[in-house]
Structure formats: C-alpha cells, structure tokens
Motif scaffolding. Structure first.
Motif, PDB file in Angstrom:
ATOM      1  N   ASP A  27       0.851  -1.188   0.000  1.00 49.08           N
ATOM      2  CA  ASP A  27       0.000   0.000   0.000  1.00 49.08           C
ATOM      3  C   ASP A  27       0.887   1.238   0.000  1.00 49.08           C
ATOM      4  O   ASP A  27       1.983   1.218   0.568  1.00 49.08           O
ATOM      5  N   ILE A  28       0.417   2.302  -0.632  1.00 50.21           N
ATOM      6  CA  ILE A  28       1.197   3.543  -0.656  1.00 50.21           C
ATOM      7  C   ILE A  28       0.950   4.408   0.572  1.00 50.21           C
ATOM      8  O   ILE A  28       1.624   5.411   0.765  1.00 50.21           O
ATOM      9  N   LYS A  48       6.364   3.282  -2.938  1.00 52.49           N
ATOM     10  CA  LYS A  48       7.084   4.553  -3.059  1.00 52.49           C
ATOM     11  C   LYS A  48       8.442   4.507  -2.362  1.00 52.49           C
ATOM     12  O   LYS A  48       9.294   5.342  -2.626  1.00 52.49           O
ATOM     13  N   GLU A  49       8.640   3.523  -1.495  1.00 50.97           N
ATOM     14  CA  GLU A  49       9.897   3.408  -0.761  1.00 50.97           C
ATOM     15  C   GLU A  49      10.810   2.323  -1.311  1.00 50.97           C
ATOM     16  O   GLU A  49      11.875   2.069  -0.755  1.00 50.97           O
ATOM     17  N   GLY A  52      13.732   0.940  -7.519  1.00 49.87           N
ATOM     18  CA  GLY A  52      13.566   0.111  -8.703  1.00 49.87           C
ATOM     19  C   GLY A  52      12.160  -0.444  -8.833  1.00 49.87           C
ATOM     20  O   GLY A  52      11.196   0.071  -8.273  1.00 49.87           O
ATOM     21  N   ASP A  53      12.068  -1.549  -9.566  1.00 51.09           N
ATOM     22  CA  ASP A  53      10.783  -2.169  -9.883  1.00 51.09           C
ATOM     23  C   ASP A  53      10.243  -2.961  -8.694  1.00 51.09           C
ATOM     24  O   ASP A  53      10.982  -3.679  -8.008  1.00 51.09           O
ATOM     25  N   LEU A  54       8.964  -2.852  -8.456  1.00 50.23           N
ATOM     26  CA  LEU A  54       8.320  -3.518  -7.325  1.00 50.23           C
ATOM     27  C   LEU A  54       8.280  -5.038  -7.481  1.00 50.23           C
ATOM     28  O   LEU A  54       8.467  -5.763  -6.503  1.00 50.23           O
TER      29      LEU A  54
END
Length: 73
Positions: A27-28, A48-49, A52-54
């Motif tokens: 979750d953001i 957001k933390e 790179g790529d999630l």
C-alpha cells in the motif's frame, strides 16, 4: 495483497485464519501498516519506498513469488 483498506484487511484476516505464514501487504499509505499488522499482516511494502521495480522486490521478499495474490484496490 495490494491495498490494505477495508477489503484488504478482510483478506489479511482470512489469510491468517487459514494459516498463511507470510502475509505481505502492499500500500502507498504508510499509516495502514500498523492496522494491517493488528489483523495479521506479517510484512508491509510501500511501493514509493522501493528502489527500482516492485515486482523483483516482491519476488525476492517471498523467496520466489507468492502462492496467492489479491488485488484489493
């Protein structure tokens, strides 16, 4: 699981009830971490933390990928 709002919290609770040993919430909103943990979430990821790529981050976190994934957004 993606999204730790009302529906996401129910999914967390259900996963805990059926014996999931690793429940990753994404979750953001960082304020949702504490609430998710009270329902049984074991890991919290804020995209957001993440550098790179999630997707590779989550694959690494889960040692190869999740058995189940739920989108609750």
């Amino acid at each position: 699981m993606f999204g730790i709002g009302g529906i996401g919290l129910n999914v967390v609770q259900g996963a805990r009830m059926v014996g999931a040993n690793m429940i990753v919430g994404v979750d953001i909103n960082p304020a949702r971490k504490a609430l998710g943990e009270t329902f049984g979430m074991t890991h919290f990821v804020n995209p957001k933390e993440v550098d790179g790529d999630l997707v590779p981050y989550l694959v690494n976190l889960t040692n190869g990928g999740a058995d189940y994934s739920f989108e609750c957004i």
